[in-house]
Structure formats: structure tokens, C-alpha cells
Design a protein around this motif. Structure first.
Motif, PDB file in Angstrom:
ATOM      1  N   ILE B 312     -46.555 -12.277 -22.474  1.00 48.70           N
ATOM      2  CA  ILE B 312     -46.672 -11.178 -23.437  1.00 48.70           C
ATOM      3  C   ILE B 312     -45.601 -10.109 -23.211  1.00 48.70           C
ATOM      4  O   ILE B 312     -45.138  -9.471 -24.157  1.00 48.70           O
ATOM      5  CB  ILE B 312     -48.092 -10.576 -23.454  1.00 48.70           C
ATOM      6  CG1 ILE B 312     -48.236  -9.561 -24.584  1.00 48.70           C
ATOM      7  CG2 ILE B 312     -48.448  -9.942 -22.127  1.00 48.70           C
ATOM      8  CD1 ILE B 312     -49.472  -9.698 -25.386  1.00 48.70           C
ATOM      9  N   ALA B 313     -45.154  -9.946 -21.974  1.00 52.49           N
ATOM     10  CA  ALA B 313     -44.107  -8.956 -21.696  1.00 52.49           C
ATOM     11  C   ALA B 313     -42.798  -9.374 -22.379  1.00 52.49           C
ATOM     12  O   ALA B 313     -42.096  -8.540 -22.960  1.00 52.49           O
ATOM     13  CB  ALA B 313     -43.903  -8.813 -20.189  1.00 52.49           C
ATOM     14  N   THR B 314     -42.480 -10.648 -22.308  1.00 51.78           N
ATOM     15  CA  THR B 314     -41.271 -11.151 -22.973  1.00 51.78           C
ATOM     16  C   THR B 314     -41.394 -10.992 -24.483  1.00 51.78           C
ATOM     17  O   THR B 314     -40.455 -10.569 -25.162  1.00 51.78           O
ATOM     18  CB  THR B 314     -41.047 -12.646 -22.631  1.00 51.78           C
ATOM     19  OG1 THR B 314     -41.114 -12.804 -21.221  1.00 51.78           O
ATOM     20  CG2 THR B 314     -39.706 -13.135 -23.141  1.00 51.78           C
ATOM     21  N   LEU B 315     -42.582 -11.320 -24.990  1.00 45.65           N
ATOM     22  CA  LEU B 315     -42.809 -11.197 -26.434  1.00 45.65           C
ATOM     23  C   LEU B 315     -42.631  -9.744 -26.882  1.00 45.65           C
ATOM     24  O   LEU B 315     -41.949  -9.457 -27.867  1.00 45.65           O
ATOM     25  CB  LEU B 315     -44.212 -11.684 -26.793  1.00 45.65           C
ATOM     26  CG  LEU B 315     -44.597 -11.466 -28.255  1.00 45.65           C
ATOM     27  CD1 LEU B 315     -43.833 -12.417 -29.170  1.00 45.65           C
ATOM     28  CD2 LEU B 315     -46.092 -11.646 -28.468  1.00 45.65           C
ATOM     29  N   ASN B 316     -43.248  -8.825 -26.150  1.00 42.27           N
ATOM     30  CA  ASN B 316     -43.127  -7.408 -26.510  1.00 42.27           C
ATOM     31  C   ASN B 316     -41.675  -6.965 -26.499  1.00 42.27           C
ATOM     32  O   ASN B 316     -41.219  -6.242 -27.378  1.00 42.27           O
ATOM     33  CB  ASN B 316     -43.927  -6.531 -25.539  1.00 42.27           C
ATOM     34  CG  ASN B 316     -45.418  -6.684 -25.768  1.00 42.27           C
ATOM     35  OD1 ASN B 316     -45.847  -7.114 -26.835  1.00 42.27           O
ATOM     36  ND2 ASN B 316     -46.215  -6.357 -24.757  1.00 42.27           N
TER      37      ASN B 316
END
Ligand code: ZN
Lengths: 101, 432
Positions: B312-316
């Protein structure tokens, strides 16, 4: 003797589930006592419950919750104060292995 | 030759990251703390203590249930699961038996039987002839997800678990950190030969997706071997030895799980209105499946999409970078270009912000523009200064091209790529 007597094996099984060591004499004693208790509970069967909703609660309360707020805990000393044996802040008991139960 | 069909179900335990414990106000932040410093009469099971459920933990369990397409019954309750073991000070665990918070869902074509909430146990350390107990973890909210035995290969089991892990991270309800044990995996495996097998083997407490895959493969092979001999594998619980990559029998006598469940008398039932459940459903954040679709619509490559949505950090970071581009009105940077940079890890998302990434992309573009200008000027210069070599080349001595490439490289002080320069030179010499 009560009408629905527990067997000795049932008493042993219950003792084992509670991790209680019981002697032969105790098994006989508890067989009688536990059977009487079960019989006593059976008194409930005499109540007419047709048309009564099953429930496990009698207070009528629902949705009793708390907000997710942490509050101070006991100290380690307090937490350990009832323990028979402790070691470095841990409660210490005789070795228990899953494999051997 | 018989055909063998693996039949696999999963049980997954996930520790919620609430601030306080499930039934008391002790801090749930137990990891790495001094032993027995996060306890109170409730989580130590002292007589007379009254457990009161944590509202957020219940909401999060329902959220997870909804994200797994479950039905949320309007009536739910807690039960006592009785067993005698030192990791449980009360002699029972408060759990949910026949009326869990969520039932009958599905994820990746795998049925979700139930999602229920319970309390975690204390931690035991076995040391020689004694066992040491730390109750800091005792009473931390723990969600259990149980699937139907709908999985038929170790690959599918792994893919299912990874998607579940993503969903939990997207919902932001747990660290789901397997190293710390905040997500624990237990596959149950049997192998069918046409009819439904009458045994199953459970492998306990595995802490990585790859180990689950290996443990399942190991079990399938082991069961086949036994079935081949006309025997039936023993129904049992096994442990996973990660060093030897094998499972081993825990020699548990198959106890007729005599947990004597009964309703927890200290906790009144939980009743949810339909509109509350609907509101919770409407408030679910976008989940990995939604994000997969969105990124696909942006034209990203499937492999890149999987890498970006996995964390999710990469997505954000990706979405913020995309937003920087949109707000700046820059039309030269495509979503795929941002994805390329992220996927090839040209930027450290922990240390840099999305704006840095966009600046880096723009700088790289300008640089390559500048260097291509320099190279093209250098080529013109070299051609006009080396008439003899040009004549040789045109006369068929094409080997001289390497001399010219060298001249250009020299003139640009190493800027530009030799292959590229050669191509440009050849083009220029052939077509003028
Ligand atoms: Zn507590």
C-alpha cells in the motif's frame, strides 16, 4: 444414587480437562457429587418453555463496549504478586510441552 | 493410476492493531516490552474482573468481513472456549462460537466460512524443565478467518493468502507482520481420490507465504505416498520445521476438541442495525481489486500493476506522484513512466517524496534532450573535420566507423552511448 449417574471415565475426563490429579477414592466421591449437581440442574427441565425465545442473557443489555483508549496497567511487581514462582519478570511453571499433552 | 486432488482450507489469525486490548484498557502494544508490564485483573483472569469489548476491534472485524464479501448477521455474541493451558490465565479464551461477526463470504473463488473475534493468548517460553509466561499479549484482539476447503494447489493457497494480506493492509487494521507473529497461517490439507477424504492434517503456525506453499507441497506428496500404499494418512496436527523444510507430527492425541463452549455471561450480545452495516460497507476503502482495475484503466502493464498494488505504501506513492503530474499539467509523463521508475526501484519511497520522483523523471528527460543535442552537434563537427575517413567509409571501408564513433565520444566527453552514436553516424553518412 442419582438417576443419571456420571461414569467414572466421565469424571476422569472432566478432571483431565481441568488438569486436576484425582485419586480413585476422589473419583468415586466426585462421581456422586457431580451426578447430584447435574440432577439438580435438571430441575430446569420442569419449567414450561414453549414459546419462550432462547437466550443466554437475562439483563436485557446489548452493545456494551468501550472506546479504544489505553489506560495504565499494573506494575510488573503487582502482576507477579500472586505467582508461586517467577523468573526475570516471567511467571514460571513446570515445563509444558504441547507435544506431550 | 488414480487421480489425486488436494483439498486445502486455511485458518488465519490476525492481531488487530488497536491501541488497547480486546476486553480491558491495557496497552495492546506488547511486542518487545518488558514481560508482564501490560496486564490488569481482566487480562490476568483474576476473579471478579469484568471484560468489556473494544468497540474499534468489533468495527474492524466487521470491516474485514465486509471486505471479504461476508454477510454480517444482525445478532452476534461472545462465547467461552474452555481449555486448560498456561497461556490462558482464565482457563478459557473469550472467542465466538456459533454466532460470529461475519459469515459466508468469498475471496478469489475461495469461500470464507467465518470471520470471528477473540483474544490472543500469553507468550510461553519453554526453557529446560520450566516454562516462562509473559501475559503482555494476553487479551490482544485477534481475528480468525476460516475458509472453506476450496483451494486445490499450493500456488492458489499462496495467492489467496497474499491477497488477504493486502486487504488487511489496505483496511489498515493490522500490521499483519508475519515476522512478529501478527499474522499466523494454518493450512489444513487432505488429498482426495475421487471421494471426499475422511481425514485432514493441520499444519500449525506458519509465518511466511512461501513456507505455507512448501508445507502444503510436502504434505500433498506425503499423503499421496501413503494413499498409494492403500493406507489413509493419520488425522493430526503437525508442525513446520523451516530449517529442514518438512512437517513433523506433534504427537497430539487427537482430543475430541472438548472446549465446552458456552455463551460468555459477562458480555451482553452485539446487535447491529441494517443501516449501520450498510454504512460500514459504504465506508470501506478501495481494496486491491478496485486498485487493480483503476491501474489497468491507466494503461499500466499487468506485471507492474501487481508490483505496485502489492504494497500500500508503493501504491500511495504512485498515486501521489500521478497527482503531482496531473496538477502540474505536464502531459509528457505517462502513468507507465512513473510505474517504470517505481517498479525498477529507482527511487526510495521511504526517503523521497512523490514530487522528488517527478522531478527526477523531468530532469532525466531534459538531460537526455540536452545530451542528444550535444551528440548531434558533435557528429556534425566530426564529419566535417574528417573528410578522409568519410571518403574511406563511402568507399566501402566501413570499419572506419569505429574511429568516427571514438571521435564523437571524445568530443562529447563520454556523453551518449556508443551504440547510439554509431547508429546516428551511419544514418547521417548514408542519408546525409
Ligand atoms: Zn488488561
Amino acid at each position: 444414587m442419582s438417576e443419571n449417574s456420571l461414569t467414572k471415565d466421565e469424571v476422569k475426563h472432566i478432571a483431565k480437562l481441568a488438569n486436576l490429579p484425582v485419586t480413585e477414592e476422589e473419583i468415586i466421591k466426585f462421581q456422586k457429587q457431580l451426578s447430584e449437581t447435574v440432577d439438580y440442574i435438571k430441575t430446569l427441565s420442569s419449567v414450561a418453555t414453549q414459546g419462550v425465545e432462547p437466550t443466554s442473557q437475562v439483563t436485557g443489555l446489548k452493545n456494551v463496549t468501550r472506546t479504544d483508549e489505553p489506560a495504565p496497567s499494573q506494575t510488573q511487581e503487582e502482576a507477579l504478586s500472586n505467582a508461586k514462582n517467577t523468573h526475570n519478570g516471567f511467571i514460571k511453571v513446570k515445563a509444558i510441552f504441547n507435544e506431550q499433552t | 493410476m488414480k487421480t489425486y486432488e488436494p483439498i486445502i482450507g486455511m485458518e488465519i489469525h490476525v492481531e488487530l492493531k488497536t491501541r488497547s486490548k480486546m476486553f480491558c484498557s491495557c496497552s495492546a502494544d506488547w511486542f518487545g516490552k518488558k514481560p508482564n508490564t501490560h496486564t490488569c485483573p481482566v487480562c490476568l483472569g483474576l476473579p471478579g474482573a469484568l471484560p468489556v469489548p473494544n468497540k474499534i476491534a468489533i468495527e474492524w472485524s466487521i470491516k474485514l468481513g465486509l471486505a471479504l464479501n461476508c454477510k454480517i448477521p444482525s445478532f452476534s455474541k461472545f462465547d467461552r472456549k474452555n481449555y486448560f493451558y498456561p497461556d490462558l490465565p482464565k482457563g478459557y479464551q473469550i472467542s465466538q462460537y456459533d454466532q460470529p461477526f461475519a459469515i459466508n463470504g468469498n475471496l478469489k473463488k475461495v469461500g470464507i466460512r467465518r470471520v470471528h473475534l477473540e483474544e490472543d493468548t500469553g507468550k510461553l517460553i519453554h526453557q529446560g524443565d520450566s516454562t516462562l509466561i509473559d501475559f503482555n499479549r494476553s487479551g490482544v484482539p485477534l481475528v480468525e478467518i476460516v475458509t472453506e476447503p476450496d483451494i486445490h494447489s499450493s500456488e492458489d493457497a499462496k495467492a489467496f493468502l497474499q491477497e488477504l494480506h493486502r486487504i488487511i493492509r489496505y483496511l489498515d487494521i493490522s500490521d499483519a507482520d508475519m515476522e512478529k507473529g501478527s499474522m499466523r497461517l494454518e493450512p489444513n490439507i487432505s488429498v482426495g481420490t475421487g471421494e471426499v477424504p475422511d481425514y485432514k492434517v493441520e499444519v500449525k503456525n506458519i509465518n511466511s507465504f512461501n513456507f505455507v506453499k512448501k508445507a502444503i507441497d510436502y504434505e500433498i506428496a506425503r499423503h499421496k505416498e501413503i494413499l498409494e500404499k492403500g493406507q489413509v494418512p493419520v488425522q493430526e496436527t503437525r508442525g513446520w520445521d523451516e530449517k529442514k523444510a518438512i512437517t513433523y507430527s506433534q504427537r497430539l492425541k487427537e482430543k475430541a476438541h472438548d472446549y465446552r463452549y458456552f455463551p460468555e455471561p459477562d458480555i451482553p450480545p452485539l446487535i447491529f442495525k441494517e443501516k449501520e452495516i450498510k454504512r460500514a460497507k459504504d465506508q470501506l476503502p478501495k481494496l486491491p481489486g478496485d486498485k487493480r482495475r483503476e491501474l489497468k484503466e491507466l494503461g499500466l502493464k499487468d506485471d507492474d500493476i501487481e508490483i505496485i498494488i502489492d504494497d500500500i505504501a508503493t501504491l500511495n506513492f504512485f498515486e501521489q506522484a500521478l497527482n503531482v503530474v496531473r496538477l502540474s499539467g505536464n502531459r509528457e509523463i505517462s502513468a507507465q513512466e512513473i510505474a517504470n521508475w517505481l517498479v525498477n526501484k529507482k527511487i526510495n519511497i521511504d526517503k523521497q517524496n512523490p514530487k522528488d520522483l517527478i522531478m527526477a523523471i523531468i530532469a532525466k528527460k531534459q538531460n537526455s534532450q540536452i545530451s542528444s543535442d550535444i551528440v548531434s552537434k558533435a557528429i556534425d563537427k566530426v564529419i566535417s573535420a574528417n573528410q578522409k575517413a568519410i571518403d574511406d567509409y563511402n568507399g566501402g571501408k566501413t570499419g572506419v566507423i569505429m574511429f568516427l564513433v571514438g571521435q564523437v565520444m571524445g568530443a562529447t566527453k563520454g556523453k551518449g552511448d556508443a551504440q547510439e552514436i554509431r547508429k546516428l553516424l551511419e544514418k547521417k553518412l548514408t542519408y546525409g
